[in-house]
Design an enzyme around this catalytic site. Structure first.
Site, PDB file in Angstrom:
ATOM      1  N   GLY A 173       0.816  -1.203   0.000  1.00 33.84           N
ATOM      2  CA  GLY A 173       0.000   0.000   0.000  1.00 33.84           C
ATOM      3  C   GLY A 173       0.849   1.252   0.000  1.00 33.84           C
ATOM      4  O   GLY A 173       2.013   1.237  -0.412  1.00 33.84           O
ATOM      5  N   SER A 174       0.296   2.319   0.512  1.00 32.48           N
ATOM      6  CA  SER A 174       0.978   3.614   0.524  1.00 32.48           C
ATOM      7  C   SER A 174       2.053   3.656   1.611  1.00 32.48           C
ATOM      8  O   SER A 174       2.028   2.886   2.582  1.00 32.48           O
ATOM      9  CB  SER A 174      -0.028   4.737   0.776  1.00 32.48           C
ATOM     10  OG  SER A 174      -0.542   4.647   2.099  1.00 32.48           O
ATOM     11  N   GLY A 193       2.094   2.166   5.407  1.00 29.45           N
ATOM     12  CA  GLY A 193       3.196   1.316   5.833  1.00 29.45           C
ATOM     13  C   GLY A 193       3.866   1.806   7.105  1.00 29.45           C
ATOM     14  O   GLY A 193       4.285   1.005   7.956  1.00 29.45           O
ATOM     15  N   GLU A 221       5.648  -3.436   1.250  1.00 28.04           N
ATOM     16  CA  GLU A 221       5.780  -3.089  -0.168  1.00 28.04           C
ATOM     17  C   GLU A 221       4.990  -1.801  -0.387  1.00 28.04           C
ATOM     18  O   GLU A 221       3.765  -1.833  -0.579  1.00 28.04           O
ATOM     19  CB  GLU A 221       5.244  -4.213  -1.054  1.00 28.04           C
ATOM     20  CG  GLU A 221       5.942  -5.553  -0.883  1.00 28.04           C
ATOM     21  CD  GLU A 221       7.353  -5.563  -1.441  1.00 28.04           C
ATOM     22  OE1 GLU A 221       7.764  -4.540  -2.032  1.00 28.04           O
ATOM     23  OE2 GLU A 221       8.039  -6.578  -1.283  1.00 28.04           O
ATOM     24  N   CYS A 250       2.615  -0.110  -8.652  1.00 21.78           N
ATOM     25  CA  CYS A 250       3.675   0.443  -7.803  1.00 21.78           C
ATOM     26  C   CYS A 250       4.970   0.573  -8.593  1.00 21.78           C
ATOM     27  O   CYS A 250       5.847   1.370  -8.237  1.00 21.78           O
ATOM     28  CB  CYS A 250       3.872  -0.401  -6.551  1.00 21.78           C
ATOM     29  SG  CYS A 250       4.131  -2.153  -6.881  1.00 21.78           S
TER      30      CYS A 250
END
Length: 511
Positions: free
Chosen positions: A242-243, A247, A264, A298
């Protein structure tokens, strides 16, 4: 394939509870997610979100299943994962179409995402016979040292909307062969993809007479389900995609209880275009990297750093490709770019363009929201190219949209400085026919990203290599290579077979 066919093939229902440990779907929460197609706005179905009690029920099943699953030899666990891969092969077309229907990526990319799932299953099957540790040389006579790896427990998986099935498989296939159970919290924007995956795996587990709880899903609010998951001491590892903002929260909570994370997070990926490059290949890679998945990867190419001698020529050719992009229904084979996930993403797209222009950027093409028709929502946008300075605030952030920032350089050292001068560090690439430039890019002086490519783009990765990045990307690694080690606990063993007691480092402690 239409919605009715997809739902029938994958065993999906128009109304369903958001929790499952492998049996029936249930939920006692009061909130209901209405899932709409980003392409047409069609209501796909309604998913009831989990309550705290639902989470506890699923978690108890996962913990119980772990006791049985970890005792099964790893090659036998691998056989179950092999069967999962076969089941995915049978459902590839339907599941790929569901990804397009619910998330919006074009059908060929939806099929590619399911192929990633199949590939990681194949990889994990082989890995199940090679969960090995080394034999080490002991300094003590008559002693042997070795390392071995044991199952870890329940692995929590938090995934994002943009890869609604593949990221789950990267984690699940490896976790299962390692002897772990999994608890998946998917994005609330794509819950049906998660339900379909759980149905496929649950059927495989039932055919093997395995207990419920080996694989579980919980669809729910972050405040209700997500916070419980990351704070739960029964979950030794949380793998989250995610963002960067998300994170940091997960890292803080899991770290406070000394748990492990695989993070990630955001990417702000750049492609350097040397004057010594193959122009045709560089254009193709830049084009797909920036436009594929409507810029919602991403690993999407966000920045293009072009040598000044070829800058004008390259930009002219790239703009020409952008002007030919067929934008529309992702299930139409002629479409190259589908919609953004929702109206909020379109707003982010518009705000980013406005900020870039305010910060000195020059719009080279695109920049508009496509007009809505009777069967389309306002989720279609034009892929956009903006000439701008790398130091602009908007360039330093990741906007999850098809916006490409372009800039020029004179010498390679300048390009590398531009390349690395962002907070994120996921994927990177250079196009050059110069061995010296390519090797410099891959050296300690070059890219500071977890993924660095020469003469291919930033977007897309094979499952055989470990996937992940540095800096604000989080440092996690998933998928291939030795990423499996994150899902197990390491143990060092020393065995005295000589009979006499010898202390390490020659210490004497005689009675």
């Amino acid at each position: 394939m239409n919605k009715a066919q997809i739902f029938r093939e994958l065993g999906l229902k128009a109304k369903v509870g958001g929790a499952s440990s492998g049996g029936e779907w249930f939920a006692t929460g009061k909130d209901v997610i209405e899932v709409h197609s980003p392409t047409t706005g069609e209501l796909l179905g309604k998913v009831t979100q989990c309550s705290a009690a639902d989470y506890q029920k699923v978690m108890r099943a996962s913990q119980k299943a772990f006791q049985a699953w970890r005792a099964i030899p790893a090659p036998r666990r691998g056989e179950v994962v092999r069967q999962l891969g076969e089941a995915l092969r049978e459902k590839k077309e339907a599941l790929g179409a569901l990804v397009s229907l619910e998330m919006g990526k074009i059908y060929t990319e939806g099929l590619g995402e399911v192929q990633e799932m199949i590939d990681i299953c194949d990889f994990a099957v082989g890995q199940s016979r090679f969960l090995s540790g080394p034999t080490l040389q002991s300094e003590r006579p008559g002693h042997r040292m070795m390392e071995q790896w044991h199952p870890l427990g329940t692995v929590g998986i938090i995934s994002a909307f943009n890869f609604p099935v593949a990221v789950w498989s990267w984690n699940t296939a490896l976790a299962l062969v390692c002897g772990d159970t999994t608890l998946w919290k998917p994005s609330s924007k794509t819950p049906y993809c998660a339900i379909a995956c759980q149905n496929i795996l649950a059927d495989v587990l039932r055919r093997n007479d395995l207990p419920e709880g080996i694989s579980s899903v919980v669809v729910g609010r972050g405040s209700t389900i997500g916070e419980r998951l990351i704070a739960d001491p029964r979950i030794p590892l949380v793998s989250a995609t995610g963002s960067t903002r998300m994170g940091k929260r997960i890292g803080e909570v899991v770290g406070a209880r000394l748990g492990r994370t695989i993070l990630e997070l955001g990417g702000n990926n750049a492609l350097i275009i040397s004057e010594k490059c193959d122009m045709k290949g560089a254009l193709a890679s830049a084009f797909f990297g920036a436009v594929g998945t409507a810029g919602q990867r991403c690993t999407s190419t966000r920045r293009l750093i072009i040598q000044e001698k070829i800058y004008n020529t390259f930009i002219k050719k790239l703009v020409g490709l952008y002007e030919k992009v067929n934008i529309g229904d992702p299930l139409d084979p002629k479409t190259l770019m589908g919609p953004l996930i929702d109206e909020a993403a379109v707003e982010d797209y518009q705000n980013a363009i406005a900020a870039a222009l305010e910060q000195g950027g020059k719009l080279l093409c695109g920049g508009k929201v496509k007009r809505a028709s009777k069967n389309r929502r306002r989720t279609f946008v034009e892929p956009t190219i903006i000439e701008i300075d790398n130091k602009a605030d908007i360039v330093q952030d990741e906007t999850f949209a098809p916006i490409l920032y372009v800039m020029k350089y004179k010498k390679l050292d300048q390009a590398l400085k531009l390349h690395n001068d962002v907070p994120q560090g996921l994927s990177s690439a250079i196009y050059t026919d110069s061995v010296m430039e390519g090797e410099t890019f891959l050296s300690y002086r070059g890219s500071d990203c977890g993924i660095a490519n020469v003469n291919i783009g930033t977007s897309g990765a094979e499952i055989g290599g470990a996937f992940g990045g540095e800096k604000e990307t989080g440092g996690g690694r998933e998928s291939g290579s030795d990423a499996w080690k994150a899902y197990m606990r390491r143990q060092t063993n020393t065995i005295n077979y000589g009979g006499e007691v010898h202390l390490a480092q020659g210490v004497k402690f005689d009675v």
